[in-house]
Design an enzyme around this catalytic site. Structure first.
Site, PDB file in Angstrom:
ATOM      1  N   ASP A   1      54.013  39.565  35.461  1.00  0.00           N
ATOM      2  CA  ASP A   1      54.287  38.500  34.515  1.00  0.00           C
ATOM      3  C   ASP A   1      53.057  38.126  33.442  1.00  0.00           C
ATOM      4  O   ASP A   1      53.347  37.888  32.233  1.00  0.00           O
ATOM      5  CB  ASP A   1      54.716  37.167  35.396  1.00  0.00           C
ATOM      6  CG  ASP A   1      55.080  35.971  34.701  1.00  0.00           C
ATOM      7  OD1 ASP A   1      55.507  35.864  33.533  1.00  0.00           O
ATOM      8  OD2 ASP A   1      55.348  35.032  35.499  1.00  0.00           O
TER       9      ASP A   1
ATOM     10  N   ASP B   1      42.864  42.628  38.286  1.00  0.00           N
ATOM     11  CA  ASP B   1      41.780  41.903  37.644  1.00  0.00           C
ATOM     12  C   ASP B   1      41.259  42.862  36.610  1.00  0.00           C
ATOM     13  O   ASP B   1      41.142  42.686  35.317  1.00  0.00           O
ATOM     14  CB  ASP B   1      40.900  41.108  38.308  1.00  0.00           C
ATOM     15  CG  ASP B   1      40.390  42.125  39.384  1.00  0.00           C
ATOM     16  OD1 ASP B   1      40.883  43.125  39.739  1.00  0.00           O
ATOM     17  OD2 ASP B   1      39.171  41.609  39.938  1.00  0.00           O
TER      18      ASP B   1
ATOM     19  N   ASP C   1      52.793  39.486  29.374  1.00  0.00           N
ATOM     20  CA  ASP C   1      52.349  38.731  28.136  1.00  0.00           C
ATOM     21  C   ASP C   1      51.044  38.924  27.590  1.00  0.00           C
ATOM     22  O   ASP C   1      50.940  38.825  26.130  1.00  0.00           O
ATOM     23  CB  ASP C   1      52.509  37.299  28.824  1.00  0.00           C
ATOM     24  CG  ASP C   1      53.704  36.520  28.802  1.00  0.00           C
ATOM     25  OD1 ASP C   1      54.741  37.286  28.789  1.00  0.00           O
ATOM     26  OD2 ASP C   1      54.074  35.397  28.999  1.00  0.00           O
TER      27      ASP C   1
ATOM     28  N   TYR D   1      57.283  35.172  43.919  1.00  0.00           N
ATOM     29  CA  TYR D   1      58.359  34.236  43.510  1.00  0.00           C
ATOM     30  C   TYR D   1      59.668  34.098  44.256  1.00  0.00           C
ATOM     31  O   TYR D   1      60.164  33.081  44.229  1.00  0.00           O
ATOM     32  CB  TYR D   1      58.761  34.455  41.907  1.00  0.00           C
ATOM     33  CG  TYR D   1      57.626  34.578  40.938  1.00  0.00           C
ATOM     34  CD1 TYR D   1      56.422  33.882  41.095  1.00  0.00           C
ATOM     35  CD2 TYR D   1      57.742  35.181  39.691  1.00  0.00           C
ATOM     36  CE1 TYR D   1      55.426  33.993  40.470  1.00  0.00           C
ATOM     37  CE2 TYR D   1      56.693  35.102  38.732  1.00  0.00           C
ATOM     38  CZ  TYR D   1      55.565  34.736  39.049  1.00  0.00           C
ATOM     39  OH  TYR D   1      54.363  34.616  38.011  1.00  0.00           O
TER      40      TYR D   1
ATOM     41  N   LYS E   1      46.254  44.499  43.988  1.00  0.00           N
ATOM     42  CA  LYS E   1      45.075  43.907  44.618  1.00  0.00           C
ATOM     43  C   LYS E   1      44.698  44.487  46.017  1.00  0.00           C
ATOM     44  O   LYS E   1      44.727  43.728  46.883  1.00  0.00           O
ATOM     45  CB  LYS E   1      44.787  42.431  44.411  1.00  0.00           C
ATOM     46  CG  LYS E   1      44.870  41.908  43.005  1.00  0.00           C
ATOM     47  CD  LYS E   1      43.408  41.922  42.562  1.00  0.00           C
ATOM     48  CE  LYS E   1      42.373  40.902  43.170  1.00  0.00           C
ATOM     49  NZ  LYS E   1      41.136  41.265  42.550  1.00  0.00           N
TER      50      LYS E   1
END
Ligand code: NAD
Length: 368
Positions: free
Chosen positions: A251, A227, A255, A143, A194
């Site tokens: 992020d 994942d 959630d 970001y 990852k």
């Protein structure tokens, strides 16, 4: 008793002041029963500050926030300020506060209260007793990484670019927060990236491993691809204690974890900076919900996320574990016995207002 500590309250807009009013009642109770003696001040932020001062956060408020031992924030924003220029919109206050306070570790507990087991989208047996903590790096990664932007290619088509970038120091500082938190909980950290397809993820894994071996041999460290972590959170979330991850994966995963618990009105968060030599760190506490303009001013908002943010403040800024637990247990009992606000109302049980929820909580605290 904790004394001589300063707290800054920033209620903000919409339901922010309504839910903060209930958190203030809990703070008053803590003061009255001599558990704490905080010096408390309050200021405008977001749309309220735009209306009064033309900016979402004034320099004077920033000075107070930087001097405070902890900041308790409500929420900002609303349709009234949708057309103000982008750089002074209400949410800009939040970004400025996070940036200037240097708070980089976002802590999102996902805890399922027994009485709300049925509010989860997962089967009760998968979530009953769930208590995990996601530590998300908040001011680095993709970001913020450079280069970024949208460029026009020679053939007239476009190319959008963002860059995932983490340094050793950035990974270590958020890693330390995760390991420190795990020491106070189940002593297990799962580091998520990852590393199979991203070099930044590979570095993340190497740095976490080295940090654990050098400074936290008593904490168990495991690694998981992001994942797979998403699948495991939906399949068997209770396998986790503390999850630590970068900004982007954090992020999404935080959630996902939040929804395991059912309701937006129940979820607190903490964002911490680095500890100085005296162990003091900037810290920012807020519910994860926004200003809920659709229900603002109607006495419908659930104040528990704000009150649970206060519990996190006691735990993480002042090491007041017992008092944090007192509040969390009172919340648990309110959910089990009293009526509830509309967002979490049980069929056939009374729906109560924001202040009635505050009344019920204070009654439980008095009884404790
Ligand atoms: P929101 O979280 O404000 O509301 C989403 C839905 O959840 C609404 O239906 C709302 O009524 C409900 N809800 C939220 N909190 C609740 C509570 N405590 N009790 C009961 N119901 C609750 O998100 P949104 O509608 O997307 O955003 C509204 C405004 O809030 C926007 O201006 C947005 O920019 C701002 N916002 C601010 C923050 C923040 O200050 N940290 C975070 C998110 C959104």
């Amino acid at each position: 008793m904790i004394a001589n500590k300063t707290l800054l309250l920033l209620p903000g807009d919409g339901i922010g002041p309504e839910v903060m009013a209930q958190a203030k009642r809990v703070l008053n109770w803590l003061q009255k029963t001599n558990r704490v003696s905080f010096e408390i001040s309050e200021d405008l932020v977001g749309g309220a500050a735009i209306d009064a001062h033309g900016v979402p956060v004034t320099e004077a408020t920033m000075v107070r926030a930087l001097a405070a031992d902890a900041v308790l924030f409500g929420s900002v924003g609303g349709p009234k300020w949708d057309s103000v220029p982008f750089d002074i919109r209400p949410e800009a206050a939040l970004l400025r506060l996070r940036k200037d306070l240097g708070v980089f570790a976002n802590l999102r507990p996902a805890k399922v209260f027994d009485a709300l087991v049925d509010a989860s989208s997962l089967k009760p047996e998968l979530v009953r007793g769930l208590d995990i903590l996601i530590v998300r790096e908040l001011i680095g990664g993709i970001y913020f990484g450079e280069p970024r932007g949208i460029e026009t290619l020679p053939d007239g088509s476009k190319r959008g670019v963002n860059t995932e970038v983490y340094t050793t120091a950035e990974i270590e500082r958020v890693g330390r927060v995760a390991f420190d938190m795990a020491r106070k909980r189940g002593k297990k950290v799962c580091s998520v990236e990852k590393a199979n397809v991203m070099e930044s993820g590979l570095l993340w894994r190497q740095v976490m491993t080295a940090l654990r071996n050098a400074e936290y041999p008593d904490v168990e460290l495991s690694h998981m691809y992001a994942d797979n972590c998403a699948m495991q959170l939906a399949r068997n979330p209770k396998q986790f204690d503390v999850i630590v991850t970068g900004n982007l994966f954090g992020d999404i995963l935080s959630d996902l974890a939040a929804m395991l618990t059912g309701s937006l009105g129940m979820l607190p968060s903490a964002t911490l900076g680095a500890a100085d030599e005296a162990g003091r760190r900037h810290a920012f506490y807020e519910p994860i919900h926004g200003s809920a303009p659709d229900i603002a001013g109607k006495g419908l908002a659930n104040p528990l996320a704000q009150i649970l943010s206060l519990a996190l403040l006691l735990r993480y800024s002042f090491d007041m574990e017992e008092d944090a637990k007192l509040i969390e247990q009172a919340v648990e009992r309110v959910l089990a016995t009293a009526g509830r606000t509309a967002d979490i109302a049980a069929p056939g049980r009374a729906q109560i207002s924001t202040s009635e929820m505050g009344d019920a909580l204070l009654a439980e605290l008095e009884r404790a």
